[in-house]
Design a protein around this motif. Structure first.
Motif, PDB file in Angstrom:
ATOM      1  N   UNK A  95       0.809  -1.220   0.000  1.00  0.00           N
ATOM      2  CA  UNK A  95       0.000   0.000   0.000  1.00  0.00           C
ATOM      3  C   UNK A  95       0.844   1.273   0.000  1.00  0.00           C
ATOM      4  N   UNK A  96       2.168   1.121  -0.081  1.00  0.00           N
ATOM      5  CA  UNK A  96       3.046   2.299  -0.069  1.00  0.00           C
ATOM      6  C   UNK A  96       3.122   2.906  -1.472  1.00  0.00           C
ATOM      7  N   UNK A  97       2.081   3.595  -1.846  1.00  0.00           N
ATOM      8  CA  UNK A  97       1.987   4.287  -3.118  1.00  0.00           C
ATOM      9  C   UNK A  97       2.030   5.793  -2.869  1.00  0.00           C
ATOM     10  N   UNK A  98       2.270   6.541  -3.933  1.00  0.00           N
ATOM     11  CA  UNK A  98       2.353   8.003  -3.805  1.00  0.00           C
ATOM     12  C   UNK A  98       1.081   8.571  -3.196  1.00  0.00           C
ATOM     13  N   UNK A  99      -0.078   8.050  -3.599  1.00  0.00           N
ATOM     14  CA  UNK A  99      -1.350   8.565  -3.085  1.00  0.00           C
ATOM     15  C   UNK A  99      -1.452   8.376  -1.576  1.00  0.00           C
ATOM     16  N   UNK A 100      -1.103   7.175  -1.101  1.00  0.00           N
ATOM     17  CA  UNK A 100      -1.195   6.891   0.334  1.00  0.00           C
ATOM     18  C   UNK A 100      -0.268   7.799   1.135  1.00  0.00           C
ATOM     19  N   UNK A 101       0.971   7.939   0.676  1.00  0.00           N
ATOM     20  CA  UNK A 101       1.951   8.764   1.394  1.00  0.00           C
ATOM     21  C   UNK A 101       1.546  10.228   1.351  1.00  0.00           C
ATOM     22  N   UNK A 102       1.033  10.690   0.210  1.00  0.00           N
ATOM     23  CA  UNK A 102       0.614  12.091   0.094  1.00  0.00           C
ATOM     24  C   UNK A 102      -0.492  12.411   1.081  1.00  0.00           C
ATOM     25  N   UNK A 103      -1.422  11.481   1.258  1.00  0.00           N
ATOM     26  CA  UNK A 103      -2.507  11.700   2.208  1.00  0.00           C
ATOM     27  C   UNK A 103      -2.027  11.650   3.648  1.00  0.00           C
TER      28      UNK A 103
END
Length: 593
Positions: free
Chosen positions: A56-64
């Motif tokens: 789940x370590x995607x750009x979207x997850x980290x950005x949120x």
């Protein structure tokens, strides 16, 4: 942590408890140079991986989670996560070189993703692997101590060059500097003329508490945002500059708070005469946005205003630098000023000054990637702006532009100006795929660079990707991208292609119609599509008188820029309805040979 799920492959890896201890060692070290949100980023990806949620370590997850971005976050247009990940990689490399040489565990974040790797450190003097690894295994293996040491030999060599330069009277970059000139290890003569920005401590209306923390966090954010620019040197430790050298600039700031209302005041001081060359205030409401988001937004605004092309640093002194009598100019900063002065003036005289300066700079400092990139752009301008200059380009202009761009990217493949030059040369030699790849790489390297954003947006739009391209051009204009009137014609084309002729005409009239006769041709097509024949005929008369060669090559010039047949057809359609001559009425939509 007994229930933690850690997925590894290959040989046994460190256990989760040891990894967490190593993480704390890194985060507690002063040699891990990263602002608070970078530390939160690293802690988040490590703990998520240890808990079995690496997928789940995607750009979207980290950005949120880390940056407070909303559900509308688009990683394609907002590279904040990629930029921060790059800083963390550099911070980890520095830590293991300086403070973590004897640490038992190595934490890395391989490029291409955000999932960290964990490995036992290879002991000093360890025997070589009993069996040679395949190329594929070598490319994907975690970084060990020997690899890191080899990688940093060049960094240590660059430091030695700086010490020698100090003995010879050159500028010594402070140990707190976040940037140094690219390629110094390859040249016996280092160009130390890049402008230096000393970021002073940001003041607050209280010595401790939340306001002081916000001020410190904002300063960290500004430093991180400034560090993405290749053409400047950022100094994070003002105490290292107490050597009497008054060159460069000082960035000062303060934060005041009244309830949920926050005000930040910033100014840029030229150290040689204490002149304030830029200042601005920023107001924010803590009740509507998070502190992290406010710091990120203000930090970006300050960095863009100060360090962007045509920004405060590169606007000061350009009037004097443009004088052709200043033949002593040959440092990178001198020639960068000369280049931006030329792009404002857009005349043969200022172009010659910039070209000659860059030729001297690349001769004296052959490993300065930015100087080679700007030289490439000057050569390319002989072709794309030849009707503005009223002269034929030299026969080998494109060859020289291509060779200079290749030299720049060979020296520093991640230099934003080098990638920009590669993008434009590729576009105008009809290698569109390479152009867009280079533009994407440049934008990912520094989304704060308004010229990269604007030029990449134009290439995307003219390649048929109008929505994403026009968004970038619009964003560049909102950040005062220069030169004045250049990107406005791009917005005119954006409106034209979506059928909004009124907006297209307004944008076209806001462009600098003297900058390039092609801009007048755009307005002529828009007026033709609107049925405003009389005004269009006046434009045709001007173009016939001032750019007759362009009028003979309209099809070729338009097709060189607009890649899709349907876009060419819309543009030519605005010319055909005028019925003003066979050179327009008989145009066909085809690519030039």
């Amino acid at each position: 942590m007994s229930n933690a799920k850690v997925e590894f492959s290959g040989e046994p890896r460190p256990n989760p408890e040891d990894i967490l201890q190593q993480l704390e060692r890194v985060l507690a070290s002063d040699e891990f140079h990263s602002p608070e949100r970078g530390r939160k980023f690293l802690r988040f990806v490590v703990t998520e991986t240890l808990e079995g949620r690496a997928q789940f370590l995607k750009a979207f997850t980290i950005a949120n989670e880390i940056f407070g971005r909303q559900s509308s976050f688009d990683a394609q247009n907002d590279p904040v996560v990629r930029i921060e990940a790059g800083r963390i990689r550099r911070g980890l490399e520095r830590y293991y070189l300086v403070a973590g040489q004897a640490d038992p565990i190595v934490i890395t974040i391989p490029k291409g993703g955000y999932v960290p790797h964990f490995d036992h450190a290879e002991p000093t003097g360890a025997a070589a692997d009993p069996e040679p690894r395949s190329e594929r295994e070598t490319l994907h293996m975690p970084v060990d101590r020997k690899t890191r040491d080899t990688r940093f030999i060049s960094v240590l060599a660059a430091g030695a060059v700086f010490m020698i330069a100090l003995a010879g009277g050159y500028l010594l970059l402070p140990a707190g500097s976040l940037k140094s000139s690219i390629g110094m290890r390859q040249s016996p003569l280092a160009d130390t003329s890049s402008p230096m920005i000393i970021v002073d401590e940001f003041q607050s209306d209280g010595t401790e508490g939340s306001t002081a923390d916000i001020a410190q966090g904002l300063r960290d954010e500004v430093i991180g945002q400034l560090a993405t620019f290749d053409d400047i040197v950022v100094v994070a430790d003002p105490s290292r500059t107490s050597d009497g050298n008054a060159s460069g600039f000082a960035l000062q700031g303060s934060v005041q708070r009244d309830g949920n209302k926050l005000r930040s005041i910033s100014r840029l001081i030229r150290r040689s005469d204490a002149a304030v060359i830029w200042a601005n205030n920023y107001d924010a409401d803590l009740g509507t946005r998070s502190i992290l988001q406010i710091q990120a937004d203000i930090g970006q605004d300050i960095a863009v205003a100060v360090a962007r092309p045509y920004g405060a640093i590169f606007a000061t002194g350009t009037d004097q630098i443009a004088e052709p009598s200043m033949t002593a100019m040959s440092g990178a900063y001198d020639c960068t000023l000369a280049y931006y002065s030329y792009r404002r003036e857009m005349d043969p005289q200022s172009q010659a000054v910039a070209r000659d300066c860059l030729l001297r700079a690349t001769d004296r400092f052959p490993t300065n990637a930015s100087s080679w990139a700007l030289l490439s752009l000057v050569y390319l301008d002989e072709i794309r702006f030849r009707y503005k200059f009223g002269s034929q380009p030299s026969p080998d202009a494109m060859t020289r532009a291509t060779e200079a761009a290749e030299r720049a990217t060979a020296i520093d493949p991640s230099n934003t100006r080098a990638l920009q030059a590669e993008m434009l040369v590729s576009f105008f030699t009809n290698d569109i795929d390479k152009a867009l790849k280079s533009g994407a790489a440049a934008y990912a390297a520094n989304a704060n660079d308004t010229e990269v954003a604007g030029e990449y947006g134009l290439r995307l739009a003219m390649s048929g990707k109008w929505q994403s391209g026009c968004e970038l051009v619009s964003r560049a204009i909102n950040k005062d991208a220069g030169p004045k009137g250049y990107y406005e014609v791009g917005m005119a084309l954006c409106a034209f292609m979506r059928g909004d002729l009124q907006a297209a005409e307004l944008w076209s009239r806001m462009s600098d119609l003297e900058y390039n006769p092609m801009h007048r041709l755009v307005l002529m097509s828009i007026l033709g599509a609107q049925g405003k024949t009389e005004e269009a005929l006046q434009l045709k008369g001007w173009l016939n008188a001032n750019a007759p060669e362009m009028m003979k090559n309209v099809r070729e010039e338009v097709s060189r820029r607009l890649q899709r047949a349907e876009d060419q057809e819309r543009f030519f359609g605005g010319l055909r309805v005028l019925g003003v001559g066979t050179e327009i009425a008989n145009l066909k939509t085809e690519r030039p040979k």
